[in-house]
Write a protein that holds these residues in place. Structure first.
Motif, short mmCIF file in Angstrom:
data_model
loop_
_atom_site.label_atom_id
_atom_site.label_comp_id
_atom_site.label_asym_id
_atom_site.label_seq_id
_atom_site.Cartn_x
_atom_site.Cartn_y
_atom_site.Cartn_z
N GLU A 188 49.57 23.48 42.60
CA GLU A 188 50.33 22.51 43.57
C GLU A 188 49.91 21.50 43.16
O GLU A 188 51.25 20.57 43.26
CB GLU A 188 50.74 22.56 45.11
CG GLU A 188 49.14 22.08 45.58
CD GLU A 188 47.98 23.54 45.45
OE1 GLU A 188 48.72 24.64 44.82
OE2 GLU A 188 47.41 23.21 46.56
N GLU A 189 49.48 20.94 42.44
CA GLU A 189 49.14 19.90 41.84
C GLU A 189 49.30 19.82 40.92
O GLU A 189 49.09 18.72 40.17
CB GLU A 189 47.47 19.56 42.24
CG GLU A 189 46.86 19.60 43.42
CD GLU A 189 45.27 19.51 43.57
OE1 GLU A 189 44.44 18.19 44.61
OE2 GLU A 189 44.31 19.75 42.51
N ARG A 190 49.62 20.56 40.12
CA ARG A 190 50.12 20.98 38.57
C ARG A 190 51.51 19.70 38.01
O ARG A 190 51.14 19.11 37.09
CB ARG A 190 49.88 22.15 37.56
CG ARG A 190 48.98 22.40 37.74
CD ARG A 190 49.26 24.11 36.75
NE ARG A 190 47.37 25.06 37.21
CZ ARG A 190 47.52 26.57 36.79
NH1 ARG A 190 48.87 27.53 36.93
NH2 ARG A 190 46.51 26.77 37.09
N LYS A 191 52.37 20.34 39.03
CA LYS A 191 53.29 19.47 39.01
C LYS A 191 53.08 17.40 38.73
O LYS A 191 53.69 17.33 37.74
CB LYS A 191 54.33 19.54 39.36
CG LYS A 191 55.68 19.35 39.46
CD LYS A 191 57.07 19.79 40.39
CE LYS A 191 58.07 19.45 40.89
NZ LYS A 191 59.29 19.34 41.55
N ALA A 192 52.66 17.45 39.57
CA ALA A 192 52.23 15.68 39.69
C ALA A 192 51.21 15.07 39.00
O ALA A 192 51.62 14.36 37.84
CB ALA A 192 51.70 15.81 41.21
N PHE A 193 50.76 16.48 38.53
CA PHE A 193 49.67 16.09 37.05
C PHE A 193 50.24 15.78 35.91
O PHE A 193 50.35 14.94 35.33
CB PHE A 193 48.38 16.84 36.86
CG PHE A 193 48.24 16.27 35.34
CD1 PHE A 193 46.95 14.88 35.50
CD2 PHE A 193 47.88 17.18 34.18
CE1 PHE A 193 46.39 15.05 34.23
CE2 PHE A 193 47.51 16.72 33.67
CZ PHE A 193 46.71 15.55 33.56
#
Ligand code: DAH
Length: 361
Positions: free
Chosen positions: A60-65
């Motif tokens: 779920e954090e990959r997109k933001a990163f």
């Protein structure tokens, strides 16, 4: 823990961006800029490497990163491009500042050309060399004795008159001979005969000077002199040589005519004319009467000639019983005006570039 990884990576991304911006501010040339690009967003660049850490993030954090990464990369790319433009612009400005005046005339000098008189001299030399003559030279400042006495021109001769001759101040050096600006090229005959023994076959060309100055005379003009001394030389040789010369020079079969005349240094003496090469012709090759050069006379006067006077040979220690020879002399300027269709002799000496430019190469 995963949250911590995300924070670290994001922090690292921001740090790299800051380091990049700081480094960019120091860059002033295209090479250094390229190095910076490689260092940060090249394949193994520090920013690119951070992308590899995306795998360690929670899905779920990959997109933001990913979005943050792309933003930073784009920002770096935009900064690089902006800097690139600025560097190019600065180089252009430096270039313009270096050239002080864009309207300055170019420094390439125009290519000159050979003066019509020099061209004629060269052409004369070429033709006479082919006929077996040496081309020799003589001084412009000449002994009065060579210019006159040894040519059988006695002190009482009108040609020595102050009206005609420029006398030069100073010692002559030869038996009290005074110095003059040579009034013709004939003294080269004397110098040649004093310097070498027959057979002699020479032409001499150059500037001569007389105190004449009007529409058809210039105080400085050019002559060519021919001299041939050997055993059994006759006037037939003279006429044949003049014929060969005139035909070769004008590139046509032109007759030559001798008319009896007087010059102190020849006996018999003759003026020589050549058939006019400029007369217009009809379809059958017959000459038409209206010619602007010979005015319908069919002949063009060229100069003087004759058998070298025995006194002249003797004055140069050549035995007139053993040797004979002929000489001729004529103006080169007239040859040049005839050859190039120049309407006024003085144009040759004015040095007007507009005239000279009409004779390229
Ligand atoms: N020296 C003469 C002159 O200036 C021209 C001349 C006439 C030269 C006859 C010669 C000659 O060699 O034989 O008017």
């Amino acid at each position: 823990m995963l949250r911590g990884v995300s924070d670290d990576v994001n922090q690292a991304l921001r740090d790299e961006q800051q380091r990049f911006e700081a480094a960019l501010a120091e860059v002033n040339d295209a090479d250094a800029l390229y190095e910076l690009q490689v260092q940060y967003i090249g394949k193994k660049g520090s920013v690119s490497k951070l992308r590899g850490r995306m795998g360690k993030l929670a899905p779920e954090e990959r997109k933001a990163f990913g979005m943050a990464f792309n933003e930073v990369k784009k920002a770096i790319e935009a900064s690089l491009e902006g800097r690139k433009q600025a560097i190019a612009q600065a180089a252009r400005e430096a270039d313009l500042a270096r050239i002080e005046d864009l309207t300055m005339a170019d420094t390439m000098s125009a290519v000159g050309s050979i003066h019509p008189i020099s061209r004629t001299r060269r052409e004369l030399a070429r033709v006479f060399r082919k006929l077996g003559f040496d081309v020799v030279d003589g001084p412009h400042v000449e002994h009065e004795e060579y210019n006159f006495d040894k040519l059988n021109i006695p002190p009482t001769h009108p040609a020595r008159d102050m009206q005609d001759t420029f006398f030069v101040n100073g010692e002559g050096g030869v038996a009290d001979s005074r110095l003059v600006l040579r009034t013709h090229t004939s003294p080269v005959q004397i110098r040649t005969m004093l310097g070498r023994k027959p057979p002699i076959r020479i032409v001499a060309m150059g500037t001569v000077f007389r105190k004449d100055d009007d529409a058809t005379h210039s105080p400085m003009f050019h002559q060519i002199e021919g001299l041939y001394i050997d055993t059994h030389v006759t006037m037939a040789d003279l006429k044949a040589t003049l014929y060969r010369f005139v035909s070769a020079f004008f590139g046509a079969d032109l007759k030559v005519r001798l008319r009896p005349s007087f010059f102190p240094f020849v006996e018999p003496g003759a003026e020589f004319d050549m058939e006019c090469p400029f007369c217009p012709t009809n379809a059958a090759g017959e000459k038409l009467p209206h010619c602007s050069v010979c005015k319908g006379g069919r002949w063009i006067e060229l100069g003087g000639s004759g058998m070298v006077h025995p006194k002249v040979l003797e004055s140069c220690d050549i035995d007139p019983q053993a040797h004979s020879g002929w000489a001729f002399g004529f103006g080169i300027d007239r040859m040049a005006t005839l050859l190039h269709g120049v309407p006024d002799l003085r144009l040759l000496f004015d040095g007007d570039v507009r005239f000279l430019e009409q004779f390229p190469c």
